[in-house]
Design an enzyme around this catalytic site. Structure first.
Site, PDB file in Angstrom:
ATOM      1  N   ASN A 155       2.763  38.244  40.275  1.00  0.00           N
ATOM      2  CA  ASN A 155       3.701  39.169  39.455  1.00  0.00           C
ATOM      3  C   ASN A 155       5.263  39.082  38.578  1.00  0.00           C
ATOM      4  O   ASN A 155       5.317  39.616  37.581  1.00  0.00           O
ATOM      5  CB  ASN A 155       4.422  40.234  40.175  1.00  0.00           C
ATOM      6  CG  ASN A 155       4.783  39.194  41.648  1.00  0.00           C
ATOM      7  OD1 ASN A 155       4.675  37.982  41.761  1.00  0.00           O
ATOM      8  ND2 ASN A 155       5.289  40.037  42.818  1.00  0.00           N
ATOM      9  N   GLY A 231       2.767  35.068  48.148  1.00  0.00           N
ATOM     10  CA  GLY A 231       1.662  35.545  47.757  1.00  0.00           C
ATOM     11  C   GLY A 231       0.849  36.474  48.775  1.00  0.00           C
ATOM     12  O   GLY A 231       1.881  36.914  50.206  1.00  0.00           O
ATOM     13  N   SER A 232       0.137  37.147  49.223  1.00  0.00           N
ATOM     14  CA  SER A 232      -0.186  37.600  50.031  1.00  0.00           C
ATOM     15  C   SER A 232      -0.683  36.846  51.617  1.00  0.00           C
ATOM     16  O   SER A 232      -1.360  36.215  51.863  1.00  0.00           O
ATOM     17  CB  SER A 232      -1.545  38.184  49.772  1.00  0.00           C
ATOM     18  OG  SER A 232      -3.286  37.400  49.689  1.00  0.00           O
ATOM     19  N   GLN A 233      -0.562  37.943  52.641  1.00  0.00           N
ATOM     20  CA  GLN A 233      -1.134  37.180  54.065  1.00  0.00           C
ATOM     21  C   GLN A 233      -2.674  36.722  54.104  1.00  0.00           C
ATOM     22  O   GLN A 233      -2.294  35.447  55.072  1.00  0.00           O
ATOM     23  CB  GLN A 233      -0.694  38.969  54.849  1.00  0.00           C
ATOM     24  CG  GLN A 233      -0.699  38.653  56.252  1.00  0.00           C
ATOM     25  CD  GLN A 233      -0.869  39.404  57.226  1.00  0.00           C
ATOM     26  OE1 GLN A 233      -1.195  39.891  57.037  1.00  0.00           O
ATOM     27  NE2 GLN A 233      -1.516  38.985  58.622  1.00  0.00           N
ATOM     28  N   PRO A 234      -3.816  37.278  53.481  1.00  0.00           N
ATOM     29  CA  PRO A 234      -4.526  36.289  53.839  1.00  0.00           C
ATOM     30  C   PRO A 234      -4.401  34.798  53.497  1.00  0.00           C
ATOM     31  O   PRO A 234      -4.862  34.688  53.857  1.00  0.00           O
ATOM     32  CB  PRO A 234      -5.809  37.273  53.056  1.00  0.00           C
ATOM     33  CG  PRO A 234      -5.454  39.131  53.444  1.00  0.00           C
ATOM     34  CD  PRO A 234      -3.144  38.762  52.825  1.00  0.00           C
ATOM     35  N   THR A 235      -4.363  34.959  52.040  1.00  0.00           N
ATOM     36  CA  THR A 235      -4.168  33.425  51.962  1.00  0.00           C
ATOM     37  C   THR A 235      -3.232  32.284  52.578  1.00  0.00           C
ATOM     38  O   THR A 235      -3.324  31.096  52.740  1.00  0.00           O
ATOM     39  CB  THR A 235      -3.585  33.679  50.794  1.00  0.00           C
ATOM     40  OG1 THR A 235      -4.035  34.783  49.539  1.00  0.00           O
ATOM     41  CG2 THR A 235      -3.548  32.240  49.888  1.00  0.00           C
ATOM     42  N   ALA A 236      -1.954  33.060  52.443  1.00  0.00           N
ATOM     43  CA  ALA A 236      -0.968  32.661  54.209  1.00  0.00           C
ATOM     44  C   ALA A 236      -1.645  31.863  55.802  1.00  0.00           C
ATOM     45  O   ALA A 236      -1.832  30.950  56.165  1.00  0.00           O
ATOM     46  CB  ALA A 236       0.030  33.076  54.402  1.00  0.00           C
ATOM     47  N   GLU A 253       6.301  33.440  51.504  1.00  0.00           N
ATOM     48  CA  GLU A 253       6.733  34.640  51.652  1.00  0.00           C
ATOM     49  C   GLU A 253       5.993  35.719  50.918  1.00  0.00           C
ATOM     50  O   GLU A 253       5.317  35.310  50.109  1.00  0.00           O
ATOM     51  CB  GLU A 253       7.961  34.018  50.730  1.00  0.00           C
ATOM     52  CG  GLU A 253       8.840  35.684  49.854  1.00  0.00           C
ATOM     53  CD  GLU A 253       8.388  36.714  49.342  1.00  0.00           C
ATOM     54  OE1 GLU A 253       8.241  37.792  50.665  1.00  0.00           O
ATOM     55  OE2 GLU A 253       8.235  37.009  48.346  1.00  0.00           O
TER      56      GLU A 253
END
Length: 487
Positions: A155, A231-236, A253
């Site tokens: 982004n 990035g996104s929560q699933p990746t985290a 983050e």
């Protein structure tokens, strides 16, 4: 579409050299839907080479004084600034954001990130305590951790990549960075400037590709002790699983479902244009964007009327149009995901007051297949709706009424995220009370996105782990040691 010869082809940057890859991914121009760039589809082999380079470069780079490293960061900032227009054009085309935003926010902030950490690295102090009765003196020292794995999102591509690279190398680490495969161009352009800035080979390595291939190889590598991810929560969650066997340091983050709380004594002349911006800037593709707007009942209808009118003035246009307020979304898949939320809201009986499916979007013929949508305002929606609970990450915001201060705090806190919030009121006591009770890492009052880089940045709950900023980033990218001297 132009033949493949016209396509820009990126290469990995390992040990100070551009290295071709044996397979590539197509990258699309969001404003046309055409393939315009080929990005390396790297994997474990490339990560192994980058680790070797970073390991070899670490002793020399970490041995340099903070002053020497600071000078290198300043030179890199100057070179980025000299290339500002070229970088802004590339960022706008690659990401879909307006040229105006890239020129005024993304690239200047990337320059500022290097300048800021070039300065802050010179001002850290360590602790010391005396135990005279024991004849002891205790003090702390900080040392760089080693190889830092940095994973940045699509982004704000150069802005968020430099926000990680700058503190990591300022502290004396070497880095392996993976930008998003959707927006890799400005990272590749920055690589061309590193040698001129005096960054030794192997200090900054950039390896391009997808999360499942190159990201997982980086995160699970036993010689990379630290991962910083935005990035996104699933990746985290996946990063946490892969790094757990190695006990890595993690900074995560993640997303937000950020509320704006607008009390009846708010200054609407300032509040409305700022809230339009906080909802739709960068196509709503900022983790700090407002996506739930709570308005006190006594001013609800007035706010809604003015807000919708102002939203309709927010011009969607091709990214290169200097008069456009908003460009194209990042990808076809993301556009479809954002649209699916609006369909769900309609199925639940919500009202779409403007934007998607209500107003007509006018685009030039060559941009008809681009990933554009109008800024969309939803109302008559329940707090339990997925549109009020889940991060949409697009130009969609929900506006709902509230009665009391206690009620709105409870409703604002009723999601799993806790990244940012805005509060609008002219009552200073109320501002302090509400800001204190919101479960949010950042609270802006009567403004939005005014950043002080010295102070901690990050979220609570599912919005992440850790903080970034002058002191916080320095502590993350270093290890602390306590030394006791008996005399």
């Amino acid at each position: 579409m132009a033949g493949t010869k016209a396509l820009l082809t990126l290469e990995n940057f390992i040990n100070g050299k551009f290295v071709p890859c044996n397979s590539y991914i197509d990258s699309y121009d969001p404003s046309t839907g055409d393939v315009y760039c080929r990005v390396p589809n790297s994997g474990k082999e490339e990560i192994d080479a980058a680790v070797e380079a970073a390991r070899a470069a670490f002793p020399g780079w970490s041995a340099r004084s903070p002053q020497e490293r600071s000078q290198v960061l300043h030179r890199l900032a100057d070179l980025l600034e000299q290339s500002l227009e070229e970088l802004a054009q590339a960022e706008s085309r690659d990401q879909g954001k307006t040229i105006t935003l890239a020129r005024t926010m993304d690239i200047p902030r990337s320059v500022q990130n290097f300048r800021f950490f070039a300065s802050s690295i010179l001002h850290h102090t360590s602790e010391c305590t005396q135990m005279d009765h024991m004849g002891c003196l205790h003090y702390t020292v900080r040392a760089p951790v080693g190889i830092a794995g940095l994973i940045s999102p699509w982004n704000l591509p150069l802005y968020l990549l430099t926000w990680k690279v700058a503190p990591a190398i300022a502290a004396g680490n070497t880095v392996i960075a993976k930008p998003s495969e959707l927006t890799s161009v400005t990272a590749w352009m920055m690589c061309k400037l590193l040698e001129r800035a005096g960054v030794p080979p192997g200090v900054v390595n950039i390896v391009f590709g997808t999360g499942p291939r190159v990201g997982e190889a980086l995160v699970s590598h036993p010689e990379v002790p630290l991962i910083s991810f935005t990035g996104s929560q699933p990746t985290a969650e996946r990063i946490t699983q892969l790094s757990a066997p190695h006990c890595k340091k993690l900074s995560l983050e993640l997303g937000g479902k950020n509320p704006a709380i607008i009390f009846e004594d708010a200054n609407l002349e300032e509040c409305i244009p700022t809230t339009v911006k906080s909802s739709f800037a960068n196509q709503g593709e900022i983790c700090l964007c407002t996506s739930r707007i709570f308005v006190q009942k006594s001013i609800y209808s007035e706010f809604l009327e003015k807000f919708v009118e102002a939203t309709r003035m927010w011009k969607v246009g091709i990214p290169s149009d200097p008069s456009a307020s908003m460009g194209a979304l990042i990808s076809k898949a993301h556009l479809e995901k954002v649209r699916s939320y609006i369909k769900k809201a309609q199925m639940e009986g919500a009202q779409i007051l403007c934007g998607e499916g209500v107003d007509t979007l006018h685009l030039p013929h060559r941009n008809q297949a681009g990933y554009f949508m109008l800024p969309t305002v939803i109302t008559d929606i329940k707090d339990e709706s997925c549109c009020m609970k889940e991060e949409i990450f697009g130009p969609v915001t929900c506006v709902v009424p509230f009665d009391s201060e206690e009620e709105v705090i409870q409703r604002a806190n009723s999601v799993k995220y806790g990244l940012a919030a805005t509060v609008w009121s002219s009552n200073v006591g109320r501002i302090h009370r509400v800001a204190k009770k919101l479960q949010s890492g950042l609270v802006w009052t009567n403004c939005w996105l005014i950043r002080e880089l010295n102070l901690p940045f990050g979220g609570m709950k599912s919005s992440g782990v850790g903080r970034e900023g002058a002191k916080d980033s320095y502590e993350f990218f270093t290890e602390i040691k306590t030394i006791t001297i008996k005399h």
